[in-house]
Design an enzyme around this catalytic site. Structure first.
Site, PDB file in Angstrom:
ATOM      1  N   ARG A  50       0.821  -1.223   0.000  1.00  0.00           N
ATOM      2  CA  ARG A  50       0.000   0.000   0.000  1.00  0.00           C
ATOM      3  C   ARG A  50       0.847   1.261   0.000  1.00  0.00           C
ATOM      4  NH1 ARG A  50      -4.250  -1.497   4.622  1.00  0.00           N
ATOM      5  NH2 ARG A  50      -2.257  -1.576   5.675  1.00  0.00           N
ATOM      6  N   GLU A  55       6.471  -9.108  14.185  1.00  0.00           N
ATOM      7  CA  GLU A  55       5.898  -9.637  15.422  1.00  0.00           C
ATOM      8  C   GLU A  55       5.673 -11.135  15.311  1.00  0.00           C
ATOM      9  OE1 GLU A  55       3.291  -6.864  13.884  1.00  0.00           O
ATOM     10  OE2 GLU A  55       5.367  -6.202  13.990  1.00  0.00           O
TER      11      GLU A  55
END
Length: 183
Positions: free
Chosen positions: A63, A100
């Site tokens: 994006r 993460e």
């Protein structure tokens, strides 16, 4: 950047609770991208806080391509995609980084960035800062002079800004965001 423009952009961001998993508030930016005014407002807001002398915009897969290319077009300068591994033909320069939930790799086509070229990294969203920090390191490794980072949305409470500002290799380049929203 006028308060009206910020309000227009924020109105185009859809909050989707519990997506992609329970407890996560997903920020859907599709409304911003689908709106000509939203894209103009976003690009103008990023340009208003951008450092002087930008020669190239680098956008992060995927994006960040939308936001970055829009900013580059408004400035009349080039755009370079920082791609996920395996999306560019060789030769490329790569950097791997922790997420993460695992590891990822970004690649940049060799010879896309000229030594000393003044580059601004642009992405849609700043969360923990890992991908932006890796992109900055990749660009510096390719010879770029990193001017800073700009984001459409910054999620507060995930320490992304702090991670970028504390990066000793980046030399304290500025970090800007159009909208700041709770994580």
């Amino acid at each position: 950047m006028t308060p009206d423009a910020v309000d227009r952009i924020r109105a185009l961001v859809r909050d989707v609770p519990n997506f992609p998993e329970p407890g996560v508030m997903f920020r859907d930016l599709t409304g911003v991208f689908a709106s000509a005014q939203g894209l103009r407002d976003t690009a103008d807001a990023i340009i208003a806080t951008a450092p002087e002398g930008i020669e190239l915009i680098a956008g992060l897969d995927a994006r960040g391509f939308i936001v970055g290319a829009t900013v580059a077009a408004r400035l009349g300068i080039g755009f370079v995609p920082v791609r996920k591994a395996g999306k560019l033909p060789p030769p490329t320069t790569a950097i791997s980084f922790d997420l993460e939930y695992g590891r990822a790799t970004f690649e940049l086509r060799d010879t896309t960035v000229n030594a000393g070229q003044r580059v601004l990294v642009v992405d849609d969203l700043l969360a923990t800062g890992g991908s932006a920090r890796a992109a900055g390191a990749l660009l510096r490794r390719s010879g770029a002079h990193l001017l800073g980072y700009s984001f459409l949305v910054e999620l507060i409470g995930l320490a992304g800004r702090e991670s970028l500002e504390a990066d000793p290799e980046a030399g304290g380049v500025p970090v800007h965001s159009v909208l700041t929203l709770p994580a």
